[in-house]
Scaffold this motif. Structure first.
Motif, PDB file in Angstrom:
ATOM      1  N   GLU A  37      -5.699  -6.932   1.984  1.00 36.68           N
ATOM      2  CA  GLU A  37      -6.944  -7.010   1.246  1.00 36.68           C
ATOM      3  C   GLU A  37      -6.947  -6.086   0.036  1.00 36.68           C
ATOM      4  O   GLU A  37      -7.795  -6.214  -0.852  1.00 36.68           O
ATOM      5  CB  GLU A  37      -8.138  -6.701   2.155  1.00 36.68           C
ATOM      6  CG  GLU A  37      -8.169  -5.276   2.704  1.00 36.68           C
ATOM      7  CD  GLU A  37      -7.404  -5.148   4.010  1.00 36.68           C
ATOM      8  OE1 GLU A  37      -6.595  -6.038   4.294  1.00 36.68           O
ATOM      9  OE2 GLU A  37      -7.635  -4.176   4.730  1.00 36.68           O
ATOM     10  N   GLU A  38      -6.005  -5.142  -0.032  1.00 39.37           N
ATOM     11  CA  GLU A  38      -5.957  -4.218  -1.165  1.00 39.37           C
ATOM     12  C   GLU A  38      -4.878  -4.581  -2.178  1.00 39.37           C
ATOM     13  O   GLU A  38      -4.696  -3.890  -3.166  1.00 39.37           O
ATOM     14  CB  GLU A  38      -5.706  -2.783  -0.658  1.00 39.37           C
ATOM     15  CG  GLU A  38      -6.862  -2.221   0.170  1.00 39.37           C
ATOM     16  CD  GLU A  38      -8.180  -2.199  -0.599  1.00 39.37           C
ATOM     17  OE1 GLU A  38      -8.165  -1.894  -1.811  1.00 39.37           O
ATOM     18  OE2 GLU A  38      -9.214  -2.505   0.012  1.00 39.37           O
ATOM     19  N   GLN A  39      -4.132  -5.655  -1.923  1.00 38.15           N
ATOM     20  CA  GLN A  39      -3.089  -6.057  -2.859  1.00 38.15           C
ATOM     21  C   GLN A  39      -3.701  -6.489  -4.184  1.00 38.15           C
ATOM     22  O   GLN A  39      -4.757  -7.122  -4.224  1.00 38.15           O
ATOM     23  CB  GLN A  39      -2.252  -7.199  -2.271  1.00 38.15           C
ATOM     24  CG  GLN A  39      -1.605  -6.894  -0.936  1.00 38.15           C
ATOM     25  CD  GLN A  39      -0.569  -5.789  -1.033  1.00 38.15           C
ATOM     26  OE1 GLN A  39      -0.118  -5.465  -2.109  1.00 38.15           O
ATOM     27  NE2 GLN A  39      -0.194  -5.221   0.092  1.00 38.15           N
ATOM     28  N   ARG A  40      -3.015  -6.169  -5.268  1.00 37.51           N
ATOM     29  CA  ARG A  40      -3.496  -6.545  -6.597  1.00 37.51           C
ATOM     30  C   ARG A  40      -2.411  -7.295  -7.357  1.00 37.51           C
ATOM     31  O   ARG A  40      -1.221  -7.095  -7.135  1.00 37.51           O
ATOM     32  CB  ARG A  40      -3.929  -5.311  -7.393  1.00 37.51           C
ATOM     33  CG  ARG A  40      -5.068  -4.540  -6.757  1.00 37.51           C
ATOM     34  CD  ARG A  40      -5.742  -3.625  -7.763  1.00 37.51           C
ATOM     35  NE  ARG A  40      -4.808  -2.669  -8.333  1.00 37.51           N
ATOM     36  CZ  ARG A  40      -5.084  -1.906  -9.396  1.00 37.51           C
ATOM     37  NH1 ARG A  40      -6.259  -2.015  -9.998  1.00 37.51           N
ATOM     38  NH2 ARG A  40      -4.196  -1.052  -9.856  1.00 37.51           N
ATOM     39  N   ALA A  77       0.163  -1.144  -4.083  1.00 40.37           N
ATOM     40  CA  ALA A  77      -1.184  -1.264  -3.529  1.00 40.37           C
ATOM     41  C   ALA A  77      -1.238  -0.912  -2.043  1.00 40.37           C
ATOM     42  O   ALA A  77      -2.304  -0.712  -1.494  1.00 40.37           O
ATOM     43  CB  ALA A  77      -1.706  -2.684  -3.733  1.00 40.37           C
ATOM     44  N   LYS A 137      -7.617  -7.763  -7.258  1.00 40.61           N
ATOM     45  CA  LYS A 137      -7.296  -7.816  -5.834  1.00 40.61           C
ATOM     46  C   LYS A 137      -7.127  -9.272  -5.403  1.00 40.61           C
ATOM     47  O   LYS A 137      -7.960 -10.116  -5.729  1.00 40.61           O
ATOM     48  CB  LYS A 137      -8.409  -7.167  -5.011  1.00 40.61           C
ATOM     49  CG  LYS A 137      -8.514  -5.659  -5.164  1.00 40.61           C
ATOM     50  CD  LYS A 137      -9.630  -5.108  -4.290  1.00 40.61           C
ATOM     51  CE  LYS A 137      -9.746  -3.605  -4.429  1.00 40.61           C
ATOM     52  NZ  LYS A 137     -10.842  -3.051  -3.584  1.00 40.61           N
ATOM     53  N   SER A 178      -7.617 -10.423  -2.625  1.00 43.01           N
ATOM     54  CA  SER A 178      -8.666 -10.776  -1.670  1.00 43.01           C
ATOM     55  C   SER A 178      -9.907 -11.343  -2.341  1.00 43.01           C
ATOM     56  O   SER A 178     -10.745 -11.963  -1.669  1.00 43.01           O
ATOM     57  CB  SER A 178      -9.054  -9.549  -0.838  1.00 43.01           C
ATOM     58  OG  SER A 178      -9.549  -8.516  -1.679  1.00 43.01           O
TER      59      SER A 178
END
Length: 250
Positions: A143-146, A138, A159, A161
């Motif tokens: 904030e873009e981690q999944r 990611a 996500k 976030s």
């Protein structure tokens, strides 16, 4: 760690006998429910999300094979238990963990359960690795981690976030997402604790893991609670207070 198990057989005495054998000789098995037909079994599968089935083949109405054919994308392990040996080749097509003949031999039962247990652990390790891969792929922006969340019907890539909080209920975890959606995952909350810590999540209670950015206030009347932006109030356990204060820089 136990392996959640559903027993399916049309004869009650067979269910009682198998349950007694598992209780006496296979402590790693946790029998969550029993069923005497495929229709009931299917409902219990969606209710309990077991890791393993002990499944009779010949039953009134739908057979054990019919039941498995009706399950879409099921990741459950299967040990067939039958009085007949002519179904062994067909059982292999369903990737069965094992095939036991009635009356059940204790040594064969223990060996089958041990194989199922090993397979279950490998699946869990694979899921954790899959989560790690998706987090790495990611990118470097938190904030873009999944994270991959396996529900009964699908694996969702969410996500971090947008995850407000996680709530534990025995071996299940409910994920509460921004926008009001919830996802029920058949894994205990501790499986996500270390994974989410680096992305702003903190443990305020043994049953609650919360995303710091959704914390609105720390309420201290009538006990200590976290008030979240979605209106939820989460209890703060005595043992988590100091770690929580450090994480929130209080």
């Amino acid at each position: 760690m136990s392996i959640k198990t559903l027993l399916i057989d049309d004869e009650q005495h067979n269910l009682d006998n198998l349950r007694a054998l598992l209780a006496a000789y296979c402590p790693q098995v946790d029998v969550c429910a029993t069923a005497r037909n495929a229709e009931t079994a299917k409902s219990l599968l969606y209710l309990h999300h077991p890791d393993l089935l002990f499944l009779d083949i010949q039953m009134p109405g739908q057979s054990g094979f019919d039941l498995l054919s009706s399950l879409h994308n099921s990741n459950v392990g299967v040990i067939f238990v039958t009085a007949y040996d002519q179904y062994a080749i067909q059982a292999l097509r369903f990737a069965a963990v094992d095939y036991l003949l009635k009356p059940v031999n204790i040594d064969e039962l223990q060996a089958a359960v041990e194989r199922a247990y090993r397979q279950h652990r490998l699946k869990e390790q694979h899921q954790l690795l899959q989560n790690l891969v998706h987090l790495v792929q990611a990118g470097h922006h938190q904030e873009e981690q999944r994270i991959a969340l396996a529900t009964a019907k699908e694996t969702r890539f969410v996500k971090t976030s947008v995850i407000i909080r996680c709530e534990s209920s025995n071996n299940y975890t409910t994920f509460y997402l921004a926008g009001g959606e919830t996802l029920l995952v058949c894994k205990p909350i501790y499986a996500y604790d270390d994974l989410l810590t680096d992305y702003g999540f903190i443990r305020c209670h043994q049953s609650h893991l919360v995303n710091k950015k959704f914390i609105k206030s720390w309420k201290k009347e009538f006990g200590d609670f976290l008030l979240l932006t979605d209106g939820a109030e989460l209890p703060i356990s005595r043992g988590k207070k100091e770690d929580l204060k450090k994480a929130l820089r209080l």
